[in-house]
Scaffold this motif. Structure first.
Motif, PDB file in Angstrom:
ATOM      1  N   THR A 172       7.977 -10.595  50.098  1.00  0.00           N
ATOM      2  CA  THR A 172       9.383 -10.890  50.349  1.00  0.00           C
ATOM      3  C   THR A 172       9.921  -9.961  51.413  1.00  0.00           C
ATOM      4  O   THR A 172       9.432  -8.863  51.616  1.00  0.00           O
ATOM      5  CB  THR A 172      10.217 -10.722  49.060  1.00  0.00           C
ATOM      6  OG1 THR A 172      10.110  -9.373  48.639  1.00  0.00           O
ATOM      7  CG2 THR A 172       9.703 -11.655  47.969  1.00  0.00           C
TER       8      THR A 172
ATOM      9  N   ARG B 140      11.253 -18.582  49.756  1.00  0.00           N
ATOM     10  CA  ARG B 140      10.336 -17.682  49.047  1.00  0.00           C
ATOM     11  C   ARG B 140      10.285 -16.309  49.707  1.00  0.00           C
ATOM     12  O   ARG B 140      10.234 -15.289  49.027  1.00  0.00           O
ATOM     13  CB  ARG B 140       8.935 -18.302  49.016  1.00  0.00           C
ATOM     14  CG  ARG B 140       8.798 -19.467  48.050  1.00  0.00           C
ATOM     15  CD  ARG B 140       7.350 -19.853  47.836  1.00  0.00           C
ATOM     16  NE  ARG B 140       6.749 -20.442  49.030  1.00  0.00           N
ATOM     17  CZ  ARG B 140       6.775 -21.730  49.301  1.00  0.00           C
ATOM     18  NH1 ARG B 140       7.393 -22.579  48.480  1.00  0.00           N
ATOM     19  NH2 ARG B 140       6.181 -22.194  50.391  1.00  0.00           N
TER      20      ARG B 140
ATOM     21  N   GLU C  55      15.433  -7.809  48.789  1.00  0.00           N
ATOM     22  CA  GLU C  55      15.734  -7.972  47.394  1.00  0.00           C
ATOM     23  C   GLU C  55      17.212  -8.298  47.244  1.00  0.00           C
ATOM     24  O   GLU C  55      17.991  -8.234  48.185  1.00  0.00           O
ATOM     25  CB  GLU C  55      15.385  -6.680  46.647  1.00  0.00           C
ATOM     26  CG  GLU C  55      13.906  -6.306  46.788  1.00  0.00           C
ATOM     27  CD  GLU C  55      13.630  -4.927  46.218  1.00  0.00           C
ATOM     28  OE1 GLU C  55      14.608  -4.270  45.782  1.00  0.00           O
ATOM     29  OE2 GLU C  55      12.469  -4.513  46.217  1.00  0.00           O
ATOM     30  N   LYS C  56      17.591  -8.640  46.004  1.00  0.00           N
ATOM     31  CA  LYS C  56      18.989  -8.969  45.747  1.00  0.00           C
ATOM     32  C   LYS C  56      19.901  -7.796  46.085  1.00  0.00           C
ATOM     33  O   LYS C  56      19.544  -6.641  45.917  1.00  0.00           O
ATOM     34  CB  LYS C  56      19.171  -9.329  44.271  1.00  0.00           C
ATOM     35  CG  LYS C  56      18.390 -10.570  43.856  1.00  0.00           C
ATOM     36  CD  LYS C  56      18.948 -11.819  44.495  1.00  0.00           C
ATOM     37  CE  LYS C  56      18.176 -13.051  44.054  1.00  0.00           C
ATOM     38  NZ  LYS C  56      18.665 -14.266  44.711  1.00  0.00           N
TER      39      LYS C  56
ATOM     40  N   THR D  11      12.593 -14.742  51.542  1.00  0.00           N
ATOM     41  CA  THR D  11      13.845 -13.981  51.552  1.00  0.00           C
ATOM     42  C   THR D  11      14.448 -13.772  50.169  1.00  0.00           C
ATOM     43  O   THR D  11      15.409 -13.017  50.031  1.00  0.00           O
ATOM     44  CB  THR D  11      14.889 -14.683  52.428  1.00  0.00           C
ATOM     45  OG1 THR D  11      15.135 -15.991  51.886  1.00  0.00           O
ATOM     46  CG2 THR D  11      14.404 -14.800  53.866  1.00  0.00           C
ATOM     47  N   ASN D  12      13.897 -14.479  49.144  1.00  0.00           N
ATOM     48  CA  ASN D  12      14.483 -14.427  47.797  1.00  0.00           C
ATOM     49  C   ASN D  12      15.845 -15.108  47.737  1.00  0.00           C
ATOM     50  O   ASN D  12      16.629 -14.858  46.814  1.00  0.00           O
ATOM     51  CB  ASN D  12      14.605 -12.997  47.264  1.00  0.00           C
ATOM     52  CG  ASN D  12      13.328 -12.536  46.589  1.00  0.00           C
ATOM     53  OD1 ASN D  12      12.426 -13.339  46.314  1.00  0.00           O
ATOM     54  ND2 ASN D  12      13.243 -11.249  46.320  1.00  0.00           N
TER      55      ASN D  12
ATOM     56  N   THR E 211      18.096 -18.722  47.528  1.00  0.00           N
ATOM     57  CA  THR E 211      17.896 -20.064  46.990  1.00  0.00           C
ATOM     58  C   THR E 211      17.709 -21.045  48.140  1.00  0.00           C
ATOM     59  O   THR E 211      18.106 -20.798  49.273  1.00  0.00           O
ATOM     60  CB  THR E 211      19.103 -20.509  46.155  1.00  0.00           C
ATOM     61  OG1 THR E 211      20.230 -20.659  47.022  1.00  0.00           O
ATOM     62  CG2 THR E 211      19.427 -19.512  45.052  1.00  0.00           C
TER      63      THR E 211
ATOM     64  N   GLU F 123      19.568  -6.591  52.964  1.00  0.00           N
ATOM     65  CA  GLU F 123      19.134  -7.294  51.763  1.00  0.00           C
ATOM     66  C   GLU F 123      19.933  -8.573  51.585  1.00  0.00           C
ATOM     67  O   GLU F 123      21.127  -8.637  51.870  1.00  0.00           O
ATOM     68  CB  GLU F 123      19.307  -6.377  50.537  1.00  0.00           C
ATOM     69  CG  GLU F 123      18.468  -5.094  50.667  1.00  0.00           C
ATOM     70  CD  GLU F 123      18.652  -4.186  49.473  1.00  0.00           C
ATOM     71  OE1 GLU F 123      19.711  -4.294  48.800  1.00  0.00           O
ATOM     72  OE2 GLU F 123      17.767  -3.377  49.215  1.00  0.00           O
TER      73      GLU F 123
END
Length: 408
Positions: free
Chosen positions: A3, A38, A6-7, A40-41, A43, A404
């Motif tokens: 990735t 996938r 993260e969030k 970049t995390n 949606t 992020e």
């Protein structure tokens, strides 16, 4: 797949996600929306919205269906539209002002060159404006910004030229002046620093975290990239090694001090040494080139066995080796590129430099050091000038700042 982030917190949403997705497309070359989600995390809905905005801006295009897919709907690949937002890049050197449009991937087009013919001060600035005017007229797409590289001490934050001795510029608010004239973002960097950026971002050592480029031409200076970031120092003068006193009571330097490294190692100093050798020994192989003497002629004479030319090359290697050993000892870097006119001295010269470095620095520091010699690529200054604009305006090239994603 790994990735790219993260969030994160909600306040970084829109702009961060735009930059993140654009950079992912840029780095991967061609990628589907599903793979972006996938990587970049984010949606799939967020990715679709971001991609739609990037396409509306003309920054991203669909390039066609992926090949070799499995069962189901074939994904459409996305790529950065390379020439959608070119950078107007300017390189100022002792002889001329050169300009070009640089694409988002570092391709160079519409080259322009205007000789300075000895012009300095406001006259030199007028030539720079003339070149920029030509570039802005030639651009068929909106410009992302303007990048300028010039010798001297540069306040990279404001784009002001604190001092450029050869150009007779002092406290010149160049970045502000150009930004007001063209209503575009402007980045101004030192000429050696821009070469370090070009090497770090697009060169043989692309992605290497710590790189120093020592440029030896008319002047002597170093560009420093540490931990993936251009290092300019608190007074904007990091790398101004050319004006470090090297010999006691040496020649007067144009900066006002004596014995600066530039007075020993700069191209003018090396040519003066060659001219003096011809006067001392008219039978020297250098004598046949007195009218058009260059560093290439000195190198050829040294290779042919001329003692005077060999002394010039050896002394230059000793001075260069001392400078490199100092750089490695202070910064503990392993990648040093020597470039500029001195590259004409060739393989024998760089071997002497490496030997000098090994004798002057702690063995543990230089054991794994890579010290290369290469001429300045014709487009490197322009690419280096464009690089801060690419990183600052779109974040296309990761300079190891952390951004992020957030679906907030």
């Amino acid at each position: 797949m790994t990735t790219l982030g993260e969030k994160a917190t909600r306040q970084h949403t829109r702009d961060v996600n735009l930059r993140l997705v654009l950079r992912a497309i840029y780095e991967l070359g061609a990628v589907s929306r599903a793979d972006l989600a996938r990587l970049t995390n984010l949606t799939r809905t967020t990715v679709s919205d971001v991609v739609a905005e990037l396409m509306d801006r003309g920054l991203v295009v669909e390039t066609g269906p992926a090949t070799g897919g499995g069962v189901g709907r074939t994904p459409i690949l996305l790529s950065v539209a390379e020439w959608s937002r070119p950078v107007a890049a300017i390189s100022v050197n002792a002889d001329a002002i050169e300009g070009a449009l640089v694409s988002l991937r570092g391709a160079v087009g519409t080259p322009i060159r205007q000789p300075l013919a000895g012009r300095t001060g406001m006259d030199a600035l007028a030539v720079l404006i003339e070149v920029l005017d030509s570039l802005t007229r030639a651009a068929t797409q909106p410009l992302l910004g303007i990048g300028v590289t010039t010798p001297g001490l540069i306040d990279a934050g404001s784009g002001a030229v604190v001092r450029a001795v050869g150009l007779e510029w002092a406290d010149l608010p160049l970045g502000q002046m150009l930004s007001e004239r063209y209503a575009l973002p402007v980045k101004v960097v030192n000429d050696s620093q821009c070469l370090a950026l070009a090497e770090h971002l697009f060169g043989e050592w692309r992605g290497v975290q710590n790189v120093v480029v020592l440029k030896i031409g008319k002047g002597v200076g170093a560009g420093i990239v540490l931990n993936g970031q251009l290092y300019a120092g608190e007074g904007f003068g990091a790398g101004e090694i050319g004006h470090l006193a090297f010999t006691a009571d040496g020649p007067l330097c144009k900066c006002g001090n004596r014995g600066c490294l530039e007075t020993v190692l700069g191209a003018d100093a090396l040519l003066a040494q060659a001219q003096a050798a011809v006067i001392a020994d008219p039978s020297s192989a250098l004598a046949q080139h007195t009218a058009d003497l260059s560093l290439t002629h000195i190198a050829a004479a040294a290779t042919a066995g001329d003692p005077a030319a060999q002394r010039i090359v050896a002394n230059a290697a000793a001075a260069t080796g001392a400078a490199v050993a100092t750089i490695i000892s202070l910064l503990s870097v392993r990648h040093v590129l020597i470039t500029g006119r001195i590259a004409a001295f060739g393989a024998a010269f760089i071997e002497l430099v490496r030997r000098e470095v090994a004798q002057r620095a702690l063995p543990a520091l230089v054991r794994d050091a890579e010290i290369r010699l290469a001429p300045v690529a014709a487009t490197a200054p322009l690419i280096g000038a464009a690089a801060p604009v690419l990183t600052g305006e779109l974040g296309l090239i990761r300079l190891h700042q952390r951004e992020e994603p957030s679906d907030a």
